[in-house]
Design an enzyme around this catalytic site. Structure first.
Site, PDB file in Angstrom:
ATOM      1  N   GLY A   1      -8.005  44.515  25.321  1.00 58.53           N
ATOM      2  CA  GLY A   1      -7.041  43.560  24.791  1.00 58.53           C
ATOM      3  C   GLY A   1      -5.692  44.136  24.451  1.00 58.53           C
ATOM      4  O   GLY A   1      -5.047  43.681  23.509  1.00 58.53           O
TER       5      GLY A   1
ATOM      6  N   GLN B   1      -4.608  49.392  17.444  1.00 58.95           N
ATOM      7  CA  GLN B   1      -3.220  49.052  17.126  1.00 58.95           C
ATOM      8  C   GLN B   1      -3.159  47.889  16.134  1.00 58.95           C
ATOM      9  O   GLN B   1      -2.078  47.527  15.688  1.00 58.95           O
ATOM     10  CB  GLN B   1      -2.471  48.670  18.400  1.00 58.95           C
ATOM     11  CG  GLN B   1      -2.430  49.778  19.443  1.00 58.95           C
ATOM     12  CD  GLN B   1      -1.861  49.293  20.761  1.00 58.95           C
ATOM     13  OE1 GLN B   1      -0.649  49.204  20.932  1.00 58.95           O
ATOM     14  NE2 GLN B   1      -2.740  48.977  21.701  1.00 58.95           N
TER      15      GLN B   1
ATOM     16  N   HIS C   1      -1.238  51.765  13.654  1.00 63.97           N
ATOM     17  CA  HIS C   1      -0.104  51.026  13.086  1.00 63.97           C
ATOM     18  C   HIS C   1      -0.337  50.637  11.634  1.00 63.97           C
ATOM     19  O   HIS C   1       0.313  49.736  11.117  1.00 63.97           O
ATOM     20  CB  HIS C   1       0.187  49.787  13.940  1.00 63.97           C
ATOM     21  CG  HIS C   1       0.620  50.127  15.330  1.00 63.97           C
ATOM     22  ND1 HIS C   1       0.503  49.255  16.398  1.00 63.97           N
ATOM     23  CD2 HIS C   1       1.165  51.262  15.842  1.00 63.97           C
ATOM     24  CE1 HIS C   1       0.957  49.831  17.500  1.00 63.97           C
ATOM     25  NE2 HIS C   1       1.362  51.050  17.187  1.00 63.97           N
TER      26      HIS C   1
END
Length: 253
Positions: free
Chosen positions: A196, A102, A120
Site C-alpha cells: 500500500g 510510513q 514518520h
C-alpha cells in the site's frame, strides 16, 4: 495472478527474516484518509504549509494541535483491517519480522504486531516542542473535534514548552535511530513485503530498492500494478487485506 501468488507464497515459506514495509494504502482499508489521492487526499483538502511544518506550529499552535488531535481521534475510531491482522499473524509464523511503516496511526500495534518502526513518527507519541521529552497522550473523548478546531496544546512539565504532535513534519528529517534500524533490517532480510505504498515519498521509498540490491525478494501488494525491474521483484495487484490472507494461507497451511 494465481501463479504469482504461489511463487510469492513459496518465497515467504522459505524466508527466515522478513521486512513488511507499509504505506498509506495499508491504513486506507480501515477508513483512514491518505494524503495524496487526487480527490480525497488530505493535502487536496488541507494546506500542508498551515498544518504540517514547525513554522505553522509556531505561528498557530492551537490550530495545528487541534488538527492533529482530530486526526488522532479519527485513527482511534477505526479498527485494524485484515491486512494488519495478517501482518501480525505473519509475525508469529516466521523467525524474524520487522515492520517499517510510513503510517502514524499505530494500527499495526493495535493488531498486536511487535517490532514496529515508525519512519514518520506516531500520533500517539507527542513530545515537547522545546526540549523534546515525551509527553502523555491527552484523552480525546472530551473533544468536540472537526477541521478548524482550536485546542491549546498541553504544557511541558519540565520546561514549560508546548506539546507538539509526534510526527515528522515537512522540512524535518526522519528520526535517525529509526531510519538506521530500518536500513539494517532491510539489508539482512530474505523477503520485503511492500504494502500500500505509492513509492513517492523519499527516503522511505528507497527501501525496496535497497532490499533488492542486498539480494532480497521484494513483493509489492498494491491496488495499482507496480513496475518491476528485477527477477526478484513481484507485483501483486489488489488490496493488502485481500492478498495477504491468501498469501499466508498458501505459505503456511
Amino acid at each position: 495472478m494465481n501463479q504469482l501468488l504461489e511463487t510469492s507464497a513459496a518465497y515467504l515459506k522459505c524466508a527466515h527474516t522478513i521486512v513488511v514495509f507499509t504505506g498509506a494504502g495499508a491504513s486506507s482499508e480501515s477508513g483512514i484518509a491518505t494524503f495524496r489521492d487526487a480527490l480525497t487526499g488530505l493535502w487536496e483538502r488541507f494546506d500542508a504549509q498551515r498544518l504540517a511544518t514547525a513554522q505553522a506550529f509556531k505561528a498557530d499552535p492551537s490550530l495545528v494541535w487541534g488538527w492533529y488531535e482530530w486526526r488522532r481521534a479519527q485513527a482511534q475510531s477505526v479498527l485494524p483491517n485484515p491486512g494488519h491482522a495478517a501482518v501480525a499473524q505473519l509475525g508469529r509464523l516466521v523467525s524474524k519480522i520487522t515492520i517499517v511503516t510510513q503510517n502514524v496511526d499505530s494500527l499495526h500495534e493495535r493488531a498486536s504486531s511487535e517490532n514496529v518502526l515508525h519512519l514518520h513518527g506516531s500520533l500517539s507519541s507527542p513530545r515537547c516542542f522545546e526540549c523534546a521529552i515525551p509527553m502523555d497522550v491527552p484523552d480525546v473523548d472530551g473533544y468536540n473535534l472537526g477541521y478548524g478546531s482550536r485546542i491549546e496544546p498541553p504544557v511541558c512539565p519540565e520546561c514549560g514548552g508546548l506539546c507538539r504532535p509526534g510526527v515528522v513534519w515537512f522540512g524535518e528529517s526522519l528520526p535517525l535511530d529509526v531510519w538506521e534500524a530500518a536500513v539494517a533490517a532491510v539489508a539482512e532480510c530474505d523477503v520485503l513485503l511492500s504494502i500500500g505504498t505509492s513509492g513517492a515519498v523519499y527516503p522511505a521509498a528507497a527501501l525496496p530498492k535497497q532490499a533488492l540490491s542486498s539480494g532480497a525478494v521484494v513483493i509489492h501488494i498494491n491496488p495499482d500494478r507496480v513496475a518491476v525491474s528485477s527477477e526478484n521483484e513481484i507485483s501483486l495487484v489488489g488490496k493488502g487485506g485481500v492478498i495477504l490472507p491468501q498469501l499466508l494461507a498458501r505459505a503456511f497451511n
